[in-house]
Motif scaffolding. Structure first.
Motif, PDB file in Angstrom:
ATOM      1  N   CYS A   1      -0.363   7.076  -0.846  1.00  0.00           N
ATOM      2  CA  CYS A   1      -1.095   5.891  -0.399  1.00  0.00           C
ATOM      3  C   CYS A   1      -2.275   6.212   0.519  1.00  0.00           C
ATOM      4  O   CYS A   1      -3.040   5.321   0.881  1.00  0.00           O
ATOM      5  CB  CYS A   1      -0.156   4.933   0.325  1.00  0.00           C
ATOM      6  SG  CYS A   1       0.633   5.660   1.773  1.00  0.00           S
TER       7      CYS A   1
ATOM      8  N   GLU B   1      -0.944  -4.173   2.430  1.00  0.00           N
ATOM      9  CA  GLU B   1      -2.373  -4.078   2.713  1.00  0.00           C
ATOM     10  C   GLU B   1      -2.712  -4.901   3.962  1.00  0.00           C
ATOM     11  O   GLU B   1      -3.508  -4.469   4.799  1.00  0.00           O
ATOM     12  CB  GLU B   1      -3.182  -4.572   1.521  1.00  0.00           C
ATOM     13  CG  GLU B   1      -4.667  -4.415   1.701  1.00  0.00           C
ATOM     14  CD  GLU B   1      -5.458  -4.726   0.438  1.00  0.00           C
ATOM     15  OE1 GLU B   1      -6.648  -5.040   0.589  1.00  0.00           O
ATOM     16  OE2 GLU B   1      -4.903  -4.652  -0.669  1.00  0.00           O
TER      17      GLU B   1
ATOM     18  N   VAL C   1       0.859  -1.174   0.000  1.00  0.00           N
ATOM     19  CA  VAL C   1       0.000   0.000   0.000  1.00  0.00           C
ATOM     20  C   VAL C   1       0.897   1.226   0.000  1.00  0.00           C
ATOM     21  O   VAL C   1       0.676   2.172  -0.728  1.00  0.00           O
ATOM     22  CB  VAL C   1      -0.915   0.010   1.248  1.00  0.00           C
ATOM     23  CG1 VAL C   1      -1.659   1.314   1.374  1.00  0.00           C
ATOM     24  CG2 VAL C   1      -1.870  -1.152   1.209  1.00  0.00           C
ATOM     25  N   CYS C   2       1.921   1.180   0.832  1.00  0.00           N
ATOM     26  CA  CYS C   2       2.874   2.284   0.955  1.00  0.00           C
ATOM     27  C   CYS C   2       4.252   1.785   0.519  1.00  0.00           C
ATOM     28  O   CYS C   2       4.899   1.023   1.238  1.00  0.00           O
ATOM     29  CB  CYS C   2       2.917   2.768   2.408  1.00  0.00           C
ATOM     30  SG  CYS C   2       4.157   4.049   2.714  1.00  0.00           S
TER      31      CYS C   2
ATOM     32  N   ARG D   1      -5.664   4.990  -0.631  1.00  0.00           N
ATOM     33  CA  ARG D   1      -5.749   3.524  -0.545  1.00  0.00           C
ATOM     34  C   ARG D   1      -5.983   3.103   0.903  1.00  0.00           C
ATOM     35  O   ARG D   1      -6.779   2.207   1.178  1.00  0.00           O
ATOM     36  CB  ARG D   1      -4.465   2.897  -1.094  1.00  0.00           C
ATOM     37  CG  ARG D   1      -4.470   1.406  -1.088  1.00  0.00           C
ATOM     38  CD  ARG D   1      -5.332   0.856  -2.223  1.00  0.00           C
ATOM     39  NE  ARG D   1      -5.271  -0.585  -2.198  1.00  0.00           N
ATOM     40  CZ  ARG D   1      -6.339  -1.363  -2.110  1.00  0.00           C
ATOM     41  NH1 ARG D   1      -7.537  -0.852  -2.089  1.00  0.00           N
ATOM     42  NH2 ARG D   1      -6.212  -2.661  -2.076  1.00  0.00           N
ATOM     43  N   ILE D   2      -5.300   3.745   1.827  1.00  0.00           N
ATOM     44  CA  ILE D   2      -5.494   3.455   3.251  1.00  0.00           C
ATOM     45  C   ILE D   2      -6.932   3.776   3.649  1.00  0.00           C
ATOM     46  O   ILE D   2      -7.576   2.994   4.350  1.00  0.00           O
ATOM     47  CB  ILE D   2      -4.478   4.235   4.110  1.00  0.00           C
ATOM     48  CG1 ILE D   2      -3.069   3.705   3.860  1.00  0.00           C
ATOM     49  CG2 ILE D   2      -4.838   4.156   5.589  1.00  0.00           C
ATOM     50  CD1 ILE D   2      -1.964   4.573   4.434  1.00  0.00           C
TER      51      ILE D   2
ATOM     52  N   ILE E   1      -9.152   1.003   2.499  1.00  0.00           N
ATOM     53  CA  ILE E   1      -9.026  -0.196   3.335  1.00  0.00           C
ATOM     54  C   ILE E   1      -9.784   0.009   4.643  1.00  0.00           C
ATOM     55  O   ILE E   1     -10.513  -0.871   5.096  1.00  0.00           O
ATOM     56  CB  ILE E   1      -7.546  -0.520   3.613  1.00  0.00           C
ATOM     57  CG1 ILE E   1      -6.856  -0.942   2.308  1.00  0.00           C
ATOM     58  CG2 ILE E   1      -7.417  -1.611   4.664  1.00  0.00           C
ATOM     59  CD1 ILE E   1      -5.352  -0.998   2.394  1.00  0.00           C
TER      60      ILE E   1
END
Length: 74
Positions: free
Chosen positions: A41, A11, A3-4, A44-45, A48
């Motif tokens: 990211c 993830e 993710v990062c 994306r975080i 999640i």
């Protein structure tokens, strides 16, 4: 899957921190640094974190004091 990529955070690691009570990208950043360098990211975080239940968010939605309730639960 990362993710990062700045800090090689996967993830699965983000999900682990979320399962442990992290409910915001800032809390994830405090736990593992993800999102603190280039910031690409963070979205994306957020995605999640949006998948699962968050005890703090659930308490806030019910109008209950969030931090006091967590301290009592510990």
């Amino acid at each position: 899957m990362y993710v990062c990529s700045c800090f090689q955070v996967t993830e699965a690691q983000v999900q682990q921190h979320a399962d442990g009570g992290a409910c915001t990208p800032r809390q994830i950043a405090s736990a593992c640094k993800a999102g603190t360098d280039c910031g690409s990211c963070v979205r994306r975080i957020q995605a999640i974190l949006g998948r699962g239940a968050c005890p703090r968010r659930d308490l806030a939605d019910q109008g209950q004091p969030v931090l006091a309730a967590l301290d009592e639960a510990a």
